[in-house]
Design a protein around this motif. Structure first.
Motif, PDB file in Angstrom:
ATOM      1  N   UNK A 195      95.397  92.736   0.017  1.00  0.00           N
ATOM      2  CA  UNK A 195      94.023  92.336  -0.290  1.00  0.00           C
ATOM      3  C   UNK A 195      93.721  90.948   0.253  1.00  0.00           C
ATOM      4  N   UNK A 196      94.637  90.018   0.059  1.00  0.00           N
ATOM      5  CA  UNK A 196      94.407  88.634   0.462  1.00  0.00           C
ATOM      6  C   UNK A 196      94.527  88.467   1.976  1.00  0.00           C
ATOM      7  N   UNK A 197      93.699  87.577   2.553  1.00  0.00           N
ATOM      8  CA  UNK A 197      93.835  87.324   3.994  1.00  0.00           C
ATOM      9  C   UNK A 197      95.160  86.650   4.295  1.00  0.00           C
ATOM     10  N   UNK A 198      95.719  86.972   5.445  1.00  0.00           N
ATOM     11  CA  UNK A 198      96.988  86.368   5.856  1.00  0.00           C
ATOM     12  C   UNK A 198      96.696  84.980   6.414  1.00  0.00           C
ATOM     13  N   UNK A 199      97.572  84.016   6.159  1.00  0.00           N
ATOM     14  CA  UNK A 199      97.312  82.665   6.669  1.00  0.00           C
ATOM     15  C   UNK A 199      97.369  82.628   8.197  1.00  0.00           C
ATOM     16  N   UNK A 200      96.451  81.858   8.766  1.00  0.00           N
ATOM     17  CA  UNK A 200      96.408  81.715  10.224  1.00  0.00           C
ATOM     18  C   UNK A 200      97.480  80.748  10.682  1.00  0.00           C
ATOM     19  N   UNK A 201      97.795  80.827  11.958  1.00  0.00           N
ATOM     20  CA  UNK A 201      98.748  79.894  12.549  1.00  0.00           C
ATOM     21  C   UNK A 201      98.172  78.486  12.509  1.00  0.00           C
ATOM     22  N   UNK A 202      99.057  77.501  12.633  1.00  0.00           N
ATOM     23  CA  UNK A 202      98.638  76.104  12.724  1.00  0.00           C
ATOM     24  C   UNK A 202      98.981  75.623  14.124  1.00  0.00           C
ATOM     25  N   UNK A 203      98.010  74.996  14.785  1.00  0.00           N
ATOM     26  CA  UNK A 203      98.208  74.511  16.152  1.00  0.00           C
ATOM     27  C   UNK A 203      98.123  72.991  16.193  1.00  0.00           C
ATOM     28  N   UNK A 204      98.890  72.397  17.104  1.00  0.00           N
ATOM     29  CA  UNK A 204      98.804  70.966  17.367  1.00  0.00           C
ATOM     30  C   UNK A 204      97.409  70.680  17.920  1.00  0.00           C
ATOM     31  N   UNK A 205      96.742  69.685  17.371  1.00  0.00           N
ATOM     32  CA  UNK A 205      95.365  69.385  17.761  1.00  0.00           C
ATOM     33  C   UNK A 205      95.234  69.008  19.234  1.00  0.00           C
ATOM     34  N   UNK A 206      96.237  68.371  19.803  1.00  0.00           N
ATOM     35  CA  UNK A 206      96.144  67.935  21.203  1.00  0.00           C
ATOM     36  C   UNK A 206      96.636  68.986  22.189  1.00  0.00           C
ATOM     37  N   UNK A 207      97.813  69.535  21.941  1.00  0.00           N
ATOM     38  CA  UNK A 207      98.404  70.462  22.910  1.00  0.00           C
ATOM     39  C   UNK A 207      97.975  71.907  22.694  1.00  0.00           C
ATOM     40  N   UNK A 208      97.556  72.252  21.485  1.00  0.00           N
ATOM     41  CA  UNK A 208      97.212  73.631  21.174  1.00  0.00           C
ATOM     42  C   UNK A 208      98.419  74.494  20.866  1.00  0.00           C
ATOM     43  N   UNK A 209      99.614  73.899  20.929  1.00  0.00           N
ATOM     44  CA  UNK A 209     100.862  74.620  20.669  1.00  0.00           C
ATOM     45  C   UNK A 209     100.941  75.007  19.186  1.00  0.00           C
ATOM     46  N   UNK A 210     101.485  76.184  18.919  1.00  0.00           N
ATOM     47  CA  UNK A 210     101.661  76.631  17.537  1.00  0.00           C
ATOM     48  C   UNK A 210     102.783  75.822  16.899  1.00  0.00           C
ATOM     49  N   UNK A 211     102.467  75.149  15.796  1.00  0.00           N
ATOM     50  CA  UNK A 211     103.457  74.342  15.079  1.00  0.00           C
ATOM     51  C   UNK A 211     103.762  74.916  13.701  1.00  0.00           C
ATOM     52  N   UNK A 212     102.965  75.877  13.282  1.00  0.00           N
ATOM     53  CA  UNK A 212     103.191  76.559  12.009  1.00  0.00           C
ATOM     54  C   UNK A 212     102.828  78.020  12.166  1.00  0.00           C
TER      55      UNK A 212
END
Length: 168
Positions: free
Chosen positions: A30-47
């Motif tokens: 039912x609950x939405x799955x958490x989205x990825x976390x990206x580095x604000x500068x590089x856009x790389x996934x950090x979480x």
């Protein structure tokens, strides 16, 4: 108390126990799955988290164990964590009319194959690595103007780190 009255509390207790035992999966659905976390500068996934396939970027690492032919989101992770796939290329298909599954697959295969060696540093035929791709569906082509093929590279064993320049 009649037999019927005795069975009702037992049935309610069994239902409550079943809900408690399956509660995590019910709530998870039912609950939405958490989205990825990206580095604000590089856009790389950090979480790690869930990423819409339309927002995948070259260099993103993911685990996709979906058995569905149509995928709208995938679990992504930082590339420093074990993962199955890495986005290594994109191919933009052209045309107004849906060309058909076979033509889309052929164009995806040709385009991703052409980007394999520049990414890995070795020809696909000489490599131990494999590739696959996410392609537009007829529905996404016609309803969302989707023309993007996302190329993903993988090793048959889980990978940690990027396969860019792996030359294997």
């Amino acid at each position: 108390m009649t037999t019927r009255r005795r069975l009702l509390p037992l049935a309610i207790a069994a239902l409550a126990a079943a809900l408690m035992l399956s509660g995590c999966s019910v709530v998870e659905g039912i609950l939405p799955k958490p989205a990825e976390t990206r580095d604000a500068q590089s856009g790389e996934i950090v979480g790690g988290g869930t990423t819409d396939v339309f927002t995948l970027s070259i260099g993103d690492c993911l685990n996709d164990e979906s058995s569905s032919e149509e995928v709208s989101e995938v679990p992504t992770v930082p590339c420093s964590e074990p993962h199955q796939y890495e986005v290594y290329g994109e191919v933009t298909l052209t045309g107004d009319e849906w060309p058909g599954d076979e033509a889309v697959t052929q164009q995806a295969d040709d385009g991703c194959s052409a980007q394999f060696q520049p990414f890995t540093g070795i020809a696909y035929e000489d490599s131990t690595l494999e590739f696959n791709y996410y392609t537009p569906t007829k529905g996404s082509w016609e309803e969302m103007d989707d023309r993007l093929v996302t190329c993903v590279i993988f090793d048959t064993a889980a990978t940690t780190g990027s396969l860019a320049g792996a030359a294997r």
